[in-house]
Scaffold this motif. Sequence first.
Motif, PDB file in Angstrom:
ATOM      1  N   VAL A   8      76.988  64.030  55.098  1.00 22.66           N
ATOM      2  CA  VAL A   8      75.993  62.974  55.274  1.00 22.66           C
ATOM      3  C   VAL A   8      75.943  62.083  54.037  1.00 22.66           C
ATOM      4  O   VAL A   8      75.932  60.847  54.139  1.00 22.66           O
ATOM      5  CB  VAL A   8      74.602  63.572  55.585  1.00 22.66           C
ATOM      6  N   ILE A   9      75.939  62.700  52.859  1.00 16.34           N
ATOM      7  CA  ILE A   9      75.907  61.922  51.619  1.00 16.34           C
ATOM      8  C   ILE A   9      77.151  61.053  51.496  1.00 16.34           C
ATOM      9  O   ILE A   9      77.063  59.861  51.171  1.00 16.34           O
ATOM     10  CB  ILE A   9      75.761  62.855  50.398  1.00 16.34           C
ATOM     11  N   LEU A  10      78.326  61.622  51.762  1.00 16.97           N
ATOM     12  CA  LEU A  10      79.562  60.838  51.704  1.00 16.97           C
ATOM     13  C   LEU A  10      79.574  59.724  52.749  1.00 16.97           C
ATOM     14  O   LEU A  10      80.064  58.623  52.482  1.00 16.97           O
ATOM     15  CB  LEU A  10      80.772  61.749  51.886  1.00 16.97           C
ATOM     16  N   GLY A  11      79.022  59.987  53.915  1.00 15.11           N
ATOM     17  CA  GLY A  11      78.935  58.955  54.948  1.00 15.11           C
ATOM     18  C   GLY A  11      78.045  57.803  54.519  1.00 15.11           C
ATOM     19  O   GLY A  11      78.370  56.634  54.743  1.00 15.11           O
ATOM     20  N   ILE A  12      76.924  58.118  53.886  1.00  7.64           N
ATOM     21  CA  ILE A  12      76.023  57.068  53.405  1.00  7.64           C
ATOM     22  C   ILE A  12      76.687  56.257  52.303  1.00  7.64           C
ATOM     23  O   ILE A  12      76.613  55.022  52.297  1.00  7.64           O
ATOM     24  CB  ILE A  12      74.692  57.685  52.928  1.00  7.64           C
ATOM     25  N   VAL A  13      77.354  56.926  51.365  1.00  5.06           N
ATOM     26  CA  VAL A  13      78.053  56.218  50.283  1.00  5.06           C
ATOM     27  C   VAL A  13      79.133  55.309  50.858  1.00  5.06           C
ATOM     28  O   VAL A  13      79.258  54.141  50.464  1.00  5.06           O
ATOM     29  CB  VAL A  13      78.652  57.222  49.269  1.00  5.06           C
ATOM     30  N   PHE A  14      79.919  55.812  51.801  1.00  7.81           N
ATOM     31  CA  PHE A  14      80.968  55.008  52.424  1.00  7.81           C
ATOM     32  C   PHE A  14      80.374  53.802  53.151  1.00  7.81           C
ATOM     33  O   PHE A  14      80.895  52.689  53.058  1.00  7.81           O
ATOM     34  CB  PHE A  14      81.777  55.862  53.404  1.00  7.81           C
ATOM     35  N   THR A  15      79.263  54.002  53.847  1.00 12.66           N
ATOM     36  CA  THR A  15      78.603  52.914  54.567  1.00 12.66           C
ATOM     37  C   THR A  15      78.117  51.838  53.606  1.00 12.66           C
ATOM     38  O   THR A  15      78.283  50.638  53.868  1.00 12.66           O
ATOM     39  CB  THR A  15      77.426  53.458  55.395  1.00 12.66           C
ATOM     40  N   VAL A  16      77.544  52.239  52.497  1.00 16.39           N
ATOM     41  CA  VAL A  16      77.069  51.269  51.508  1.00 16.39           C
ATOM     42  C   VAL A  16      78.233  50.495  50.912  1.00 16.39           C
ATOM     43  O   VAL A  16      78.161  49.265  50.757  1.00 16.39           O
ATOM     44  CB  VAL A  16      76.241  51.980  50.407  1.00 16.39           C
ATOM     45  N   ILE A  17      79.325  51.178  50.594  1.00 17.41           N
ATOM     46  CA  ILE A  17      80.496  50.498  50.033  1.00 17.41           C
ATOM     47  C   ILE A  17      81.050  49.477  51.023  1.00 17.41           C
ATOM     48  O   ILE A  17      81.355  48.341  50.654  1.00 17.41           O
ATOM     49  CB  ILE A  17      81.579  51.525  49.629  1.00 17.41           C
ATOM     50  N   VAL A  18      81.184  49.862  52.282  1.00 24.54           N
ATOM     51  CA  VAL A  18      81.700  48.936  53.302  1.00 24.54           C
ATOM     52  C   VAL A  18      80.746  47.758  53.486  1.00 24.54           C
ATOM     53  O   VAL A  18      81.180  46.607  53.587  1.00 24.54           O
ATOM     54  CB  VAL A  18      81.931  49.669  54.642  1.00 24.54           C
ATOM     55  N   ALA A  19      79.438  48.023  53.495  1.00 23.61           N
ATOM     56  CA  ALA A  19      78.463  46.951  53.679  1.00 23.61           C
ATOM     57  C   ALA A  19      78.513  45.958  52.523  1.00 23.61           C
ATOM     58  O   ALA A  19      78.512  44.734  52.735  1.00 23.61           O
ATOM     59  CB  ALA A  19      77.060  47.535  53.825  1.00 23.61           C
ATOM     60  N   VAL A  20      78.586  46.446  51.298  1.00 24.74           N
ATOM     61  CA  VAL A  20      78.669  45.552  50.134  1.00 24.74           C
ATOM     62  C   VAL A  20      79.960  44.757  50.184  1.00 24.74           C
ATOM     63  O   VAL A  20      79.965  43.536  49.952  1.00 24.74           O
ATOM     64  CB  VAL A  20      78.553  46.360  48.815  1.00 24.74           C
ATOM     65  N   PHE A  21      81.062  45.415  50.487  1.00 25.88           N
ATOM     66  CA  PHE A  21      82.351  44.736  50.584  1.00 25.88           C
ATOM     67  C   PHE A  21      82.323  43.653  51.660  1.00 25.88           C
ATOM     68  O   PHE A  21      82.854  42.555  51.481  1.00 25.88           O
ATOM     69  CB  PHE A  21      83.448  45.759  50.880  1.00 25.88           C
ATOM     70  N   ALA A  22      81.692  43.946  52.779  1.00 21.31           N
ATOM     71  CA  ALA A  22      81.636  42.982  53.880  1.00 21.31           C
ATOM     72  C   ALA A  22      80.738  41.794  53.533  1.00 21.31           C
ATOM     73  O   ALA A  22      81.064  40.648  53.855  1.00 21.31           O
ATOM     74  CB  ALA A  22      81.132  43.665  55.141  1.00 21.31           C
ATOM     75  N   VAL A  23      79.620  42.036  52.884  1.00 22.31           N
ATOM     76  CA  VAL A  23      78.696  40.946  52.538  1.00 22.31           C
ATOM     77  C   VAL A  23      79.317  40.010  51.511  1.00 22.31           C
ATOM     78  O   VAL A  23      79.087  38.799  51.543  1.00 22.31           O
ATOM     79  CB  VAL A  23      77.355  41.536  52.032  1.00 22.31           C
ATOM     80  N   VAL A  24      80.137  40.534  50.614  1.00 24.42           N
ATOM     81  CA  VAL A  24      80.787  39.700  49.605  1.00 24.42           C
ATOM     82  C   VAL A  24      81.836  38.788  50.245  1.00 24.42           C
ATOM     83  O   VAL A  24      82.072  37.681  49.770  1.00 24.42           O
ATOM     84  CB  VAL A  24      81.421  40.600  48.517  1.00 24.42           C
TER      85      VAL A  24
END
Length: 87
Positions: A8-24
């Motif tokens: 769950v923790i790794l999934g949340i970290v991965f989701t945040v990384i993808v979201a930041v990458f996508a917003v940029v």
Amino acid sequence: MKKLQWFVILGIVFTVIVAVFAVVNVEDVAVNYVFGTAYWPLILVILGSVVMGGVIVGSVLAVRILHLSKELKKLKKELGREEEHEE
């Protein structure tokens, strides 16, 4: 920590990384199809790719789980027969 909590923790970290990458990455990019070209925001292309990857991985895992559950039922049935013969 339990193994599930780490997932769950790794999934949340991965989701945040993808979201930041996508917003940029919000510029329009050309997406070439067989019958033409369309311009989509890169954020949609990235998120769509992540979602499709998740669907593909989830489908493969679901098929694997179904196969393993059938095999488990079969082995339990065989074990039950073996125990009957021993008695």
